[in-house]
Design an enzyme around this catalytic site. Sequence first.
Site, PDB file in Angstrom:
ATOM      1  CG  ASP A  71      32.307  26.837 -40.402  1.00 57.63           C
ATOM      2  OD1 ASP A  71      32.519  27.850 -41.073  1.00 57.63           O
ATOM      3  OD2 ASP A  71      33.199  26.634 -39.822  1.00 57.63           O
ATOM      4  CG  ASP A  72      29.111  22.553 -39.455  1.00 58.57           C
ATOM      5  OD1 ASP A  72      30.424  22.444 -39.914  1.00 58.57           O
ATOM      6  OD2 ASP A  72      28.893  22.127 -38.288  1.00 58.57           O
ATOM      7  CG  HIS A 122      33.234  23.137 -42.845  1.00 61.06           C
ATOM      8  ND1 HIS A 122      34.276  23.604 -42.475  1.00 61.06           N
ATOM      9  CD2 HIS A 122      32.271  22.580 -42.018  1.00 61.06           C
ATOM     10  CE1 HIS A 122      34.078  23.410 -41.070  1.00 61.06           C
ATOM     11  NE2 HIS A 122      33.052  22.783 -40.785  1.00 61.06           N
ATOM     12  CG  HIS A 126      32.089  18.512 -39.797  1.00 63.48           C
ATOM     13  ND1 HIS A 126      32.893  18.290 -38.587  1.00 63.48           N
ATOM     14  CD2 HIS A 126      31.800  19.854 -39.798  1.00 63.48           C
ATOM     15  CE1 HIS A 126      32.763  19.585 -38.007  1.00 63.48           C
ATOM     16  NE2 HIS A 126      32.141  20.400 -38.827  1.00 63.48           N
ATOM     17  CG  HIS A 213      28.319  26.381 -36.796  1.00 65.89           C
ATOM     18  ND1 HIS A 213      29.080  27.079 -35.588  1.00 65.89           N
ATOM     19  CD2 HIS A 213      29.353  25.538 -37.083  1.00 65.89           C
ATOM     20  CE1 HIS A 213      30.359  26.651 -35.511  1.00 65.89           C
ATOM     21  NE2 HIS A 213      30.430  25.658 -36.214  1.00 65.89           N
TER      22      HIS A 213
END
Length: 246
Positions: A71-72, A122, A126, A213
């Site tokens: 993610d991210d 995603h 965020h 991540h």
Amino acid sequence: MFGTAAEDFYGGAMSEKRNRIIFWFCGLGFMFLAGWEAARAKDRLAQTWQGASGDVGQVSMEPPRVALTFDDGPNSQYTETLLDGLRERKVQATFFLLGENIEGNEALVQRMQEEGHLIGNHTYHHIRISKVSEKEAVEEIESTSNKIYQLTGVYTSFVRPPFGEWKKGLEFHVTMIPVLWTIDSRDWVTQDVGKILDAVLPKVEDGSIILMHDEFAESVEAALRIVDTLQKEGYQFVTADDLLLE
Ligand SMILES: [Zn+2]
């Protein structure tokens, strides 16, 4: 002239999206979260063990499967090293991208697509989906999907909600499948290779979806060591859709 090209571009995206609606609505009801699949994976493993202890002819020859998810990203410092390591090991992973991180990292997104990784959404900034209006949530998700589509030609069907928080029924508005995880590496908290391995490896089983991540050097190193360890144990690395859509 420009207007027509833009309309064609987005028209194409929308018609592709519409085509998928029929397909996804058939499936959404029973594949909402990864937890469901994890329960089934346990059953499969139990059956395999049962087969192994009984009639040898019944033993499943399918290797256990596991999905690494990041993610991210994309991250201009670490994603490239991760992609190199995954390519060396012939492993495909899943990347849930932040719309705001795509700018300046377009080549990384295209490389993910070219090398067979699954790209998911995603949100753009965020956001905590459960805390914003439905309109804002849809905008956050669709603007990110559009950016990914512009770079890859694929309108993703998968979204990982930040903080694992979803809004009831939102999947029908965005026509996407929310994907959670079964193992949290807690890499962003510990940023320690040993601790990440300890958080993940003892919990891995057939069907596991691992949350990581790609924004820390330690996460990249740990992810590649997870691959090396589990490949030796006979695990096959797949993209998250392989575990959700069967
Ligand atoms: Zn996140």
